[in-house]
Structures are given as structure tokens and as C-alpha cells.
Write a protein that holds these residues in place. Structure first.
Motif, PDB file in Angstrom:
ATOM      1  N   LYS A  72       0.841  -1.194   0.000  1.00 16.39           N
ATOM      2  CA  LYS A  72       0.000   0.000   0.000  1.00 16.39           C
ATOM      3  C   LYS A  72       0.879   1.248   0.000  1.00 16.39           C
ATOM      4  O   LYS A  72       1.975   1.233   0.546  1.00 16.39           O
ATOM      5  CB  LYS A  72      -0.886   0.030   1.244  1.00 16.39           C
ATOM      6  N   PRO A  73       0.387   2.330  -0.593  1.00 18.07           N
ATOM      7  CA  PRO A  73       1.144   3.585  -0.508  1.00 18.07           C
ATOM      8  C   PRO A  73       1.092   4.122   0.925  1.00 18.07           C
ATOM      9  O   PRO A  73       0.073   4.006   1.602  1.00 18.07           O
ATOM     10  CB  PRO A  73       0.402   4.513  -1.470  1.00 18.07           C
ATOM     11  N   CYS A  74       2.201   4.666   1.366  1.00 14.93           N
ATOM     12  CA  CYS A  74       2.229   5.248   2.710  1.00 14.93           C
ATOM     13  C   CYS A  74       1.461   6.561   2.720  1.00 14.93           C
ATOM     14  O   CYS A  74       1.150   7.129   1.675  1.00 14.93           O
ATOM     15  CB  CYS A  74       3.669   5.488   3.154  1.00 14.93           C
ATOM     16  N   ILE A  75       1.158   7.023   3.918  1.00 16.96           N
ATOM     17  CA  ILE A  75       0.583   8.350   4.110  1.00 16.96           C
ATOM     18  C   ILE A  75       1.701   9.222   4.646  1.00 16.96           C
ATOM     19  O   ILE A  75       2.342   8.875   5.644  1.00 16.96           O
ATOM     20  CB  ILE A  75      -0.588   8.304   5.111  1.00 16.96           C
ATOM     21  N   LYS A  76       1.963  10.316   3.963  1.00 17.18           N
ATOM     22  CA  LYS A  76       3.023  11.210   4.428  1.00 17.18           C
ATOM     23  C   LYS A  76       2.446  12.411   5.155  1.00 17.18           C
ATOM     24  O   LYS A  76       3.033  12.892   6.113  1.00 17.18           O
ATOM     25  CB  LYS A  76       3.894  11.663   3.261  1.00 17.18           C
ATOM     26  N   GLY A  77       1.324  12.922   4.707  1.00 18.90           N
ATOM     27  CA  GLY A  77       0.717  14.066   5.386  1.00 18.90           C
ATOM     28  C   GLY A  77       1.481  15.348   5.129  1.00 18.90           C
ATOM     29  O   GLY A  77       2.539  15.350   4.501  1.00 18.90           O
ATOM     30  N   ARG A 135       9.750   5.151   8.957  1.00 17.32           N
ATOM     31  CA  ARG A 135       8.844   6.282   9.211  1.00 17.32           C
ATOM     32  C   ARG A 135       7.538   6.094   8.443  1.00 17.32           C
ATOM     33  O   ARG A 135       6.450   6.276   8.991  1.00 17.32           O
ATOM     34  CB  ARG A 135       9.557   7.574   8.794  1.00 17.32           C
ATOM     35  N   TYR A 136       7.629   5.707   7.168  1.00 16.24           N
ATOM     36  CA  TYR A 136       6.420   5.496   6.363  1.00 16.24           C
ATOM     37  C   TYR A 136       5.500   4.469   7.033  1.00 16.24           C
ATOM     38  O   TYR A 136       4.304   4.675   7.153  1.00 16.24           O
ATOM     39  CB  TYR A 136       6.752   4.971   4.958  1.00 16.24           C
ATOM     40  N   GLY A 137       6.071   3.354   7.432  1.00 15.27           N
ATOM     41  CA  GLY A 137       5.260   2.277   7.995  1.00 15.27           C
ATOM     42  C   GLY A 137       4.620   2.642   9.316  1.00 15.27           C
ATOM     43  O   GLY A 137       3.408   2.478   9.510  1.00 15.27           O
TER      44      GLY A 137
END
Length: 151
Positions: A72-77, A135-137
Motif C-alpha cells: 500500500k502507498p504510505c501516508i506522508k501528510g 517512518r512510512y510504515g
């Protein structure tokens, strides 16, 4: 795009504000099929939840088509680097002794300096490949469920 930056994959367990991580892949020159081959050689199950850099949608889709369907694509915000770093700093991070590149990155991770040699609030863009993945995970896992797309 294809760069000399290493592909990094870390196993992560996150529990009670503690993050346990083990470096699994840290290698330059990997194409997506080679990444999948390395994951298969490591015995990573095809249903493993993998958070990948959301700036790489084509790679995510190719790895999914090559069998790792739970990528899945990470959420960076907003201000993702700093908010992710702040989030990780709020936790205790443990890593295995054989995670050589994670060790190096933690020791070498620094804030960039301005023209007066004062630290800025931006990290240098080096020694960050394994830490970016961690960090992404961790950051993505802790977002409200509706942001991750789980309803």
C-alpha cells in the motif's frame, strides 16, 4: 525513477510506543522484479502488509502484480518528514545488531545547517533510506483508519 539510492525494506513490529525493526533489504540497483525476488528469498509472505513510498505508484502497482498484493502507498501528510520524525522520536526504537545500515543511519542522521552553520528544521537528504521506510510504515499505521482507506 532509477537512482543510486538503495532500496530499503525493514521488518517492523510496533507495540506500546516501542518500535522493533530489522533490516531486511538495503541494496542499490534493484528493479521491482529483483525486489520481489529478494522478498521471496527472505520468505516474506505474499500477504505481508507493506507500506511503500507513495511517490512511486508505478512501482507499487508492479510489485502488487508480481504477487505482493498487500502493498500500500504510505501516508506522508503535510510536512511529512518532520511530522514523521517527530512521531518516531515519541517512541523507543530498537533494531537488531545485524541491521548495519539502520545503525549507520541513526548515527549519521543530522539536521541541515543554514549559511550561519545553525541547524535548520530540515534533515540532510542522506543516511535516510531505511529510516524513511520505517517512518512510512509506523506513521501510516497510526493514522485514523479512514485516512488509510479502511472503513
Amino acid at each position: 525513477g532509477f537512482t543510486n539510492d538503495p532500496t530499503s525494506l525493514s521488518g517492523i513490529k510496533d507495540h506500546n510506543d516501542k518500535v522493533y525493526t530489522k533490516e531486511l533489504i538495503y541494496e542499490t540497483g534493484l528493479t521491482n522484479p529483483l525486489i520481489v525476488k529478494r522478498m521471496e528469498e527472505l520468505g516474506i509472505p505474499k500477504d505481508a502488509l507493506i507500506y511503500a513510498d507513495n511517490a512511486e505508484p508505478k512501482s507499487i502497482e508492479e510489485i502488487k502484480r508480481l504477487g505482493y498484493w498487500n502493498i500500500k502507498p504510505c501516508i506522508k501528510g503535510p510536512d511529512s518528514i518532520n511530522s514523521g520524525i517527530d512521531f518516531l522520536l515519541s517512541k523507543q526504537i530498537y533494531y537488531t545488531e545485524d541491521s548495519i545500515n539502520i545503525t549507520t543511519e541513526i548515527q549519521e542522521y543530522k539536521w541541515a545547517l543554514d549559511k550561519n552553520k545553525e541547524p535548520t528544521n530540515k534533515p540532510i537528504d542522506k543516511f535516510n533510506h531505511a529510516m524513511d521506510g520505517i517512518r512510512y510504515g509506523v506513521f501510516t499505521k497510526h493514522q485514523p483508519k479512514k485516512l488509510v482507506g479502511i472503513l
